[in-house]
Design a protein around this motif. Sequence first.
Motif, PDB file in Angstrom:
ATOM      1  N   SER A   1      19.513  23.819  20.725  1.00  0.00           N
ATOM      2  CA  SER A   1      20.703  23.252  21.388  1.00  0.00           C
ATOM      3  C   SER A   1      21.734  24.310  21.768  1.00  0.00           C
ATOM      4  CB  SER A   1      21.373  22.184  20.526  1.00  0.00           C
ATOM      5  OG  SER A   1      20.459  21.160  20.237  1.00  0.00           O
ATOM      6  N   ALA A   2      21.323  25.569  21.833  1.00  0.00           N
ATOM      7  CA  ALA A   2      22.259  26.626  22.224  1.00  0.00           C
ATOM      8  C   ALA A   2      21.659  27.513  23.313  1.00  0.00           C
ATOM      9  CB  ALA A   2      22.658  27.454  21.014  1.00  0.00           C
ATOM     10  N   SER A   3      20.874  26.903  24.191  1.00  0.00           N
ATOM     11  CA  SER A   3      20.259  27.711  25.250  1.00  0.00           C
ATOM     12  C   SER A   3      21.310  28.275  26.201  1.00  0.00           C
ATOM     13  CB  SER A   3      19.216  26.900  26.016  1.00  0.00           C
ATOM     14  OG  SER A   3      19.808  25.783  26.630  1.00  0.00           O
ATOM     15  N   TRP A   4      22.539  27.731  26.174  1.00  0.00           N
ATOM     16  CA  TRP A   4      23.618  28.267  27.003  1.00  0.00           C
ATOM     17  C   TRP A   4      23.932  29.719  26.648  1.00  0.00           C
ATOM     18  CZ3 TRP A   4      27.832  29.864  24.230  1.00  0.00           C
ATOM     19  CH2 TRP A   4      27.959  29.348  22.931  1.00  0.00           C
ATOM     20  N   LEU A   5      23.500  30.158  25.456  1.00  0.00           N
ATOM     21  CA  LEU A   5      23.703  31.558  25.071  1.00  0.00           C
ATOM     22  C   LEU A   5      22.827  32.509  25.885  1.00  0.00           C
ATOM     23  CD1 LEU A   5      23.790  31.147  21.199  1.00  0.00           C
ATOM     24  CD2 LEU A   5      25.702  31.842  22.654  1.00  0.00           C
ATOM     25  N   ASN A   6      21.810  31.966  26.535  1.00  0.00           N
ATOM     26  CA  ASN A   6      20.875  32.765  27.310  1.00  0.00           C
ATOM     27  C   ASN A   6      21.493  33.045  28.684  1.00  0.00           C
ATOM     28  OD1 ASN A   6      18.590  34.049  28.182  1.00  0.00           O
ATOM     29  ND2 ASN A   6      17.207  32.397  27.608  1.00  0.00           N
ATOM     30  N   THR A   7      21.739  34.300  29.008  1.00  0.00           N
ATOM     31  CA  THR A   7      22.486  34.646  30.222  1.00  0.00           C
ATOM     32  C   THR A   7      21.805  34.223  31.515  1.00  0.00           C
ATOM     33  OG1 THR A   7      21.570  36.876  30.117  1.00  0.00           O
ATOM     34  CG2 THR A   7      23.763  36.565  29.212  1.00  0.00           C
ATOM     35  N   VAL A   8      20.494  34.026  31.501  1.00  0.00           N
ATOM     36  CA  VAL A   8      19.821  33.595  32.724  1.00  0.00           C
ATOM     37  C   VAL A   8      20.300  32.197  33.144  1.00  0.00           C
ATOM     38  CG1 VAL A   8      17.748  32.514  31.718  1.00  0.00           C
ATOM     39  CG2 VAL A   8      17.597  33.661  33.936  1.00  0.00           C
ATOM     40  N   GLU A   9      20.835  31.414  32.197  1.00  0.00           N
ATOM     41  CA  GLU A   9      21.363  30.093  32.539  1.00  0.00           C
ATOM     42  C   GLU A   9      22.507  30.210  33.544  1.00  0.00           C
ATOM     43  OE1 GLU A   9      20.030  27.304  31.788  1.00  0.00           O
ATOM     44  OE2 GLU A   9      18.744  27.794  30.101  1.00  0.00           O
ATOM     45  N   SER A  10      23.312  31.251  33.400  1.00  0.00           N
ATOM     46  CA  SER A  10      24.395  31.493  34.359  1.00  0.00           C
ATOM     47  C   SER A  10      23.823  31.769  35.745  1.00  0.00           C
ATOM     48  CB  SER A  10      25.249  32.673  33.887  1.00  0.00           C
ATOM     49  OG  SER A  10      26.167  33.057  34.866  1.00  0.00           O
ATOM     50  N   TRP A  11      22.734  32.544  35.801  1.00  0.00           N
ATOM     51  CA  TRP A  11      22.092  32.841  37.075  1.00  0.00           C
ATOM     52  C   TRP A  11      21.517  31.579  37.696  1.00  0.00           C
ATOM     53  CZ3 TRP A  11      17.152  32.543  39.139  1.00  0.00           C
ATOM     54  CH2 TRP A  11      16.991  33.180  40.380  1.00  0.00           C
ATOM     55  N   PHE A  12      20.926  30.692  36.891  1.00  0.00           N
ATOM     56  CA  PHE A  12      20.409  29.426  37.424  1.00  0.00           C
ATOM     57  C   PHE A  12      21.543  28.592  38.029  1.00  0.00           C
ATOM     58  CE2 PHE A  12      16.491  29.613  34.582  1.00  0.00           C
ATOM     59  CZ  PHE A  12      15.619  29.819  35.643  1.00  0.00           C
ATOM     60  N   GLY A  13      22.726  28.657  37.425  1.00  0.00           N
ATOM     61  CA  GLY A  13      23.881  27.954  37.994  1.00  0.00           C
ATOM     62  C   GLY A  13      24.235  28.490  39.373  1.00  0.00           C
ATOM     63  N   GLN A  14      24.207  29.820  39.526  1.00  0.00           N
ATOM     64  CA  GLN A  14      24.468  30.429  40.830  1.00  0.00           C
ATOM     65  C   GLN A  14      23.414  30.009  41.846  1.00  0.00           C
ATOM     66  OE1 GLN A  14      24.706  34.664  40.323  1.00  0.00           O
ATOM     67  NE2 GLN A  14      26.170  34.495  38.652  1.00  0.00           N
ATOM     68  N   LEU A  15      22.153  30.014  41.429  1.00  0.00           N
ATOM     69  CA  LEU A  15      21.063  29.593  42.311  1.00  0.00           C
ATOM     70  C   LEU A  15      21.286  28.166  42.794  1.00  0.00           C
ATOM     71  CD1 LEU A  15      18.056  29.814  43.427  1.00  0.00           C
ATOM     72  CD2 LEU A  15      17.377  28.887  41.203  1.00  0.00           C
ATOM     73  N   GLU A  16      21.649  27.290  41.875  1.00  0.00           N
ATOM     74  CA  GLU A  16      21.893  25.882  42.223  1.00  0.00           C
ATOM     75  C   GLU A  16      22.998  25.758  43.259  1.00  0.00           C
ATOM     76  OE1 GLU A  16      21.214  21.910  42.144  1.00  0.00           O
ATOM     77  OE2 GLU A  16      20.172  23.223  40.741  1.00  0.00           O
ATOM     78  N   ARG A  17      24.128  26.435  43.027  1.00  0.00           N
ATOM     79  CA  ARG A  17      25.273  26.328  43.938  1.00  0.00           C
ATOM     80  C   ARG A  17      25.017  26.979  45.288  1.00  0.00           C
ATOM     81  NH1 ARG A  17      27.645  27.726  39.160  1.00  0.00           N
ATOM     82  NH2 ARG A  17      27.963  29.875  39.813  1.00  0.00           N
ATOM     83  N   ARG A  18      24.366  28.141  45.278  1.00  0.00           N
ATOM     84  CA  ARG A  18      24.253  28.932  46.507  1.00  0.00           C
ATOM     85  C   ARG A  18      23.027  28.612  47.351  1.00  0.00           C
ATOM     86  NH1 ARG A  18      25.861  34.702  43.676  1.00  0.00           N
ATOM     87  NH2 ARG A  18      28.095  34.309  43.566  1.00  0.00           N
ATOM     88  N   ALA A  19      21.946  28.118  46.724  1.00  0.00           N
ATOM     89  CA  ALA A  19      20.699  27.957  47.486  1.00  0.00           C
ATOM     90  C   ALA A  19      20.135  26.546  47.478  1.00  0.00           C
ATOM     91  CB  ALA A  19      19.642  28.924  46.946  1.00  0.00           C
ATOM     92  N   LEU A  20      20.454  25.749  46.465  1.00  0.00           N
ATOM     93  CA  LEU A  20      19.797  24.447  46.350  1.00  0.00           C
ATOM     94  C   LEU A  20      20.695  23.262  46.679  1.00  0.00           C
ATOM     95  CD1 LEU A  20      17.791  25.038  43.041  1.00  0.00           C
ATOM     96  CD2 LEU A  20      17.012  25.319  45.403  1.00  0.00           C
ATOM     97  N   TYR A  21      21.938  23.291  46.234  1.00  0.00           N
ATOM     98  CA  TYR A  21      22.806  22.114  46.319  1.00  0.00           C
ATOM     99  C   TYR A  21      22.934  21.561  47.735  1.00  0.00           C
ATOM    100  CZ  TYR A  21      26.891  19.119  46.007  1.00  0.00           C
ATOM    101  OH  TYR A  21      27.743  18.057  46.098  1.00  0.00           O
ATOM    102  N   ARG A  22      23.149  22.430  48.702  1.00  0.00           N
ATOM    103  CA  ARG A  22      23.313  21.978  50.081  1.00  0.00           C
ATOM    104  C   ARG A  22      22.068  22.249  50.924  1.00  0.00           C
ATOM    105  NH1 ARG A  22      28.501  24.893  51.885  1.00  0.00           N
ATOM    106  NH2 ARG A  22      28.042  23.887  53.845  1.00  0.00           N
ATOM    107  N   GLY A  23      21.006  22.663  50.273  1.00  0.00           N
ATOM    108  CA  GLY A  23      19.779  22.988  50.998  1.00  0.00           C
ATOM    109  C   GLY A  23      19.054  21.756  51.515  1.00  0.00           C
ATOM    110  N   VAL A  24      18.341  21.939  52.599  1.00  0.00           N
ATOM    111  CA  VAL A  24      17.496  20.896  53.176  1.00  0.00           C
ATOM    112  C   VAL A  24      16.090  21.480  53.258  1.00  0.00           C
ATOM    113  CG1 VAL A  24      17.049  19.483  55.213  1.00  0.00           C
ATOM    114  CG2 VAL A  24      19.413  19.903  54.491  1.00  0.00           C
TER     115      VAL A  24
END
Length: 199
Positions: free
Chosen positions: A123-146
């Motif tokens: 329950s502490a996977s947020w400590l893994n820094t790649v989670e921050s990168w996945f957040g960037q990926l979601e916002r920049r490439a996936l959220y508004r993607g078609v």
Amino acid sequence: MPYNDFFVLSIDEKTQIQALDRTQPNLQLRPGQIERQTHDYKRHGTTSLYAALNVLTGQVIGRVTKRHRAKEFIEFLRQIERNTPKDQDLHIILDNSSTHKTPEMKTWLKEHPRFQLHFTPTSASWLNTVESWFGQLERRALYRGVFSSVGDLEKALRNYIKVHNKELAKPFCWTKTAESIMTSVAKAKNSAINVKLSN
């Protein structure tokens, strides 16, 4: 990339990423009008992404897969092995997913001693820094993607990794001290205990 004799890589997987296509084209920005898109969409399938974030440089090694099993995870570790200097140990930070602890994984790790796994607490996977990168990926490439197909989605994921490594990669720096994080964890734990006692 190296810390003298070893690398530190933060690894996780983003599973079941959906290739979503809006039922109508996005309506573009214009004076006095924000960009708009329909709320409904067509689904064209899913894909999964394994990512290894180099903690020192912020660069990412990625692998797109159809499935999410120990077999795919081992193939990803082989990719990491090919893309890192052979004379350096690899310290891998990852969560407690069952795919990371199968008998096949244990056998593979015995045959590849330069890989040393470090698991984040449950329950502490947020400590893994790649989670921050996945957040960037979601916002920049996936959220508004078609994406009209899974192939389009996979191409977009690979392109994002390429652009990130060339233009955006930088070391991830924690801004909070370990003491302040542990204080927050203790407060959350005490709040949960108080809620249980009041019920």
